[in-house]
Design a protein around this motif. Sequence first.
Motif, PDB file in Angstrom:
ATOM      1  N   LYS A   1       9.863   0.258  -7.623  1.00  0.00           N
ATOM      2  CA  LYS A   1       8.400  -0.549  -6.944  1.00  0.00           C
ATOM      3  C   LYS A   1       7.438  -0.650  -8.221  1.00  0.00           C
ATOM      4  O   LYS A   1       6.212  -0.945  -7.952  1.00  0.00           O
ATOM      5  N   PHE A   2       7.672  -0.559  -9.626  1.00  0.00           N
ATOM      6  CA  PHE A   2       6.544  -0.538 -10.578  1.00  0.00           C
ATOM      7  C   PHE A   2       6.156  -1.951 -10.580  1.00  0.00           C
ATOM      8  O   PHE A   2       4.973  -2.210 -10.641  1.00  0.00           O
ATOM      9  N   THR A   3       6.922  -3.105 -10.450  1.00  0.00           N
ATOM     10  CA  THR A   3       6.368  -4.563 -10.463  1.00  0.00           C
ATOM     11  C   THR A   3       5.801  -4.842  -9.094  1.00  0.00           C
ATOM     12  O   THR A   3       5.117  -5.865  -8.761  1.00  0.00           O
TER      13      THR A   3
ATOM     14  N   LEU B   1       0.714  -1.196   0.087  1.00  0.00           N
ATOM     15  CA  LEU B   1      -0.021   0.092   0.005  1.00  0.00           C
ATOM     16  C   LEU B   1       0.923   1.374   0.055  1.00  0.00           C
ATOM     17  O   LEU B   1       0.472   2.226  -0.808  1.00  0.00           O
ATOM     18  N   VAL B   2       2.068   1.391   0.745  1.00  0.00           N
ATOM     19  CA  VAL B   2       2.695   2.609   0.985  1.00  0.00           C
ATOM     20  C   VAL B   2       3.281   3.058  -0.539  1.00  0.00           C
ATOM     21  O   VAL B   2       3.420   3.872  -0.698  1.00  0.00           O
ATOM     22  N   VAL B   3       3.778   1.748  -1.369  1.00  0.00           N
ATOM     23  CA  VAL B   3       4.039   2.004  -2.891  1.00  0.00           C
ATOM     24  C   VAL B   3       2.995   2.955  -3.673  1.00  0.00           C
ATOM     25  O   VAL B   3       3.105   3.879  -4.371  1.00  0.00           O
ATOM     26  N   MET B   4       1.901   2.272  -3.550  1.00  0.00           N
ATOM     27  CA  MET B   4       0.673   2.564  -4.208  1.00  0.00           C
ATOM     28  C   MET B   4       0.430   4.158  -3.863  1.00  0.00           C
ATOM     29  O   MET B   4       0.182   5.172  -4.552  1.00  0.00           O
ATOM     30  N   TYR B   5       0.518   4.343  -2.573  1.00  0.00           N
ATOM     31  CA  TYR B   5       0.181   5.672  -2.113  1.00  0.00           C
ATOM     32  C   TYR B   5       1.183   6.815  -2.340  1.00  0.00           C
ATOM     33  O   TYR B   5       0.665   7.784  -2.790  1.00  0.00           O
ATOM     34  N   SER B   6       2.606   6.372  -2.046  1.00  0.00           N
ATOM     35  CA  SER B   6       3.454   7.299  -2.435  1.00  0.00           C
ATOM     36  C   SER B   6       3.540   7.860  -3.763  1.00  0.00           C
ATOM     37  O   SER B   6       3.695   9.050  -3.925  1.00  0.00           O
ATOM     38  N   ILE B   7       3.312   7.015  -4.868  1.00  0.00           N
ATOM     39  CA  ILE B   7       3.222   7.437  -6.174  1.00  0.00           C
ATOM     40  C   ILE B   7       2.115   8.516  -6.595  1.00  0.00           C
ATOM     41  O   ILE B   7       2.556   9.571  -7.059  1.00  0.00           O
ATOM     42  N   ASN B   8       1.031   8.267  -5.941  1.00  0.00           N
ATOM     43  CA  ASN B   8      -0.149   9.090  -6.318  1.00  0.00           C
ATOM     44  C   ASN B   8       0.190  10.547  -5.505  1.00  0.00           C
ATOM     45  O   ASN B   8      -0.281  11.720  -5.909  1.00  0.00           O
ATOM     46  N   VAL B   9       0.673  10.414  -4.434  1.00  0.00           N
ATOM     47  CA  VAL B   9       0.808  11.550  -3.345  1.00  0.00           C
ATOM     48  C   VAL B   9       1.852  12.412  -4.128  1.00  0.00           C
ATOM     49  O   VAL B   9       1.916  13.812  -4.387  1.00  0.00           O
ATOM     50  N   PHE B  10       2.994  12.009  -4.802  1.00  0.00           N
ATOM     51  CA  PHE B  10       4.114  12.637  -5.479  1.00  0.00           C
ATOM     52  C   PHE B  10       3.580  13.193  -6.890  1.00  0.00           C
ATOM     53  O   PHE B  10       4.178  13.993  -7.657  1.00  0.00           O
TER      54      PHE B  10
END
Length: 660
Positions: free
Chosen positions: A451-453, A393-402
Amino acid sequence: MEPAEQQSGQGFFAKCIRAIFGAPKHLKDTNLFHKMALIPILAWVGLGADGLSSSAYGPEEAFRALGNHTYLAVLLGLATALTVFIISYAYSRIIEHFPHGGGGYIVATHMLGEKAGVVSGSALLVDYVMTITISIASCCDALFSYVPQHYHHYKVPVACVLTLLLIILNVRGVKESITVLAPIFAIFVISHLIMLLYGVFTHTERFAPLAGDFSTGIKHDLSSIGLFGIMLLFLRAYSLGGGTYTGIEAVSNGLQIMREPRVQTGKRTMLYMATSLAFTAGVLFLCYALVGIKPVEGKTLNAVLADGLFAGWPMGSTIAFITIFSEGALLLVAAQAGFVDGPRVMANMAIDSWFPHRFAALSVRLTMRNGILLMGVAAIALLFYTGGSVSALVVMYSINVFVTFSLSQLGMSKFFIQRRKEDPQWMRHLSVHLVGLVLCVTILAVTVFEKFTEGGWMTLLITSVVIVLCYLIKGHYKRVRLGMADLDQSLLDVPVSAHGEPPAIDHNAATAIQLVSGYSGFGVHTLFSILSTFPKTYKNVIFVSVAMIDSGSFKGAEEIEALEQSVRFGLEQYVNLARKLGFAADYRMAVGTDVVEGATTLCQQIAGEFPRSTVFTGQLTFRLEKFYHRLLHNETAFAIQRRLQWDGLTTVILPIRVRT
């Protein structure tokens, strides 16, 4: 079922709903906005908790990414604290120059165009779903750190129950939910302040060895992986700790709920949040390094830290449990930001026709219930999809935040370049936003690459799907507006000669009650349809309208008053038109958040005055009815017809064709 029995059943159901979600707010209460608005401390709890709670997972992800190179932890802590202040300062400028809320979506839309705006808005919406999901998942991780491993499969069901609890609290009202959760916030701040200060001051003898470890570690890595390798390693850990900065934008998005003066309240809240987050995250890295934290299966690093520090205290295990329990509970508070700001972004996009217009509507509790429910359901679905995994979740979260951060910094950079002649300090402000832009783009690029994959592709896919849906919705509304514009052009300028002095209203004569919303070709078409379909039948025409309070107008007493004046002006135009046509005419209006409830009540009152009444309303019809029409266009006319039918009041729905 008999009508009386049905009404009794409805009454019991309504009482249950009111008990759970609360009684309606009174729009005529002169202190309503003051009562609902948040002072800086409460805003810090409701919105700042999102940022502060990210210290529960952001630093841990970054520290784990260092692997065996933990000598870099102190530098990583300093870089993290500095980044918090840079991004927070940049968002303080957004608060100052865009004081009506909306944050990144409004900045991107106004400064970079609607295409950038819809990307930023869509990323924010997915971001706030992630806020709820990751906060509750992290909450469960913290709480289950003290639960035997064989019970850990209950994490997701417990997380779903907590999500449902927050949905109920937020439908009741933002201030009410924050007040309930404020004690949890206070316990977190006190317990973590004790833990961090104790961790530093009881390990002062470790500062010299820590400096030695840094010297030894960097010499070893220079000889093995080189300076470039060390920089890449540090950049990777710094970027993967991007979850630490999530939540910083929440204050600028939620300005509508701040107490006046909103700008000062928002900036003070931002200062509280930035200082507390920078201190907590930075000192956590220092404590990790001083204590020599090692990961333990089934426990968070903060739980390991608390257990180690409080081991020698009387009731040390209990104090450690309270500290981590408060961390988990704060993460529950942090989910508030998703429920507070997500529906507000959705409402702003609905006002701009990127989302169904119903998401701008307010409930009787003056909350954006539709948005709250959608955010909650999406978060529950995401919990099941990821199994409550914080790492995913933290990967998915961080991408959209940035994505949002980057567009906001780019938009504000353009803003100060355009203001360079008016603002003598424009270069100073611009430099901060440019630095922020470089940092945000760097973190975004590294996170997507690394973290793309591992979930990065999924968040990009979800956001892309939301953007495509937004364009489809916007395109439909544009076509409908063009059809409505044709009606306005052909009917609003129709020359009508006055038929002498209009007759006086006769309460015993046949009366047409026409429901309208604003003076438009749609309403005029409905009036002409009544006259042509029922010639010489009605002597009186009473126009009825409800000034609907939505998120766009619910910003203060002045906005509501302006809305009332606008609705009254439109009704007067209808009355003048009907009188020119030779009818006795008048109008009635109400203010509310529910058009069906307000219109039904007014029609019942008018029927008491005019016993021979028939209610008329128009309804858009399309050549080919599609499944999405009911979602994008309200069914108000049919809902009113059903309600009035039980009161014995005939309601006629006149179809209005619109070419799309």
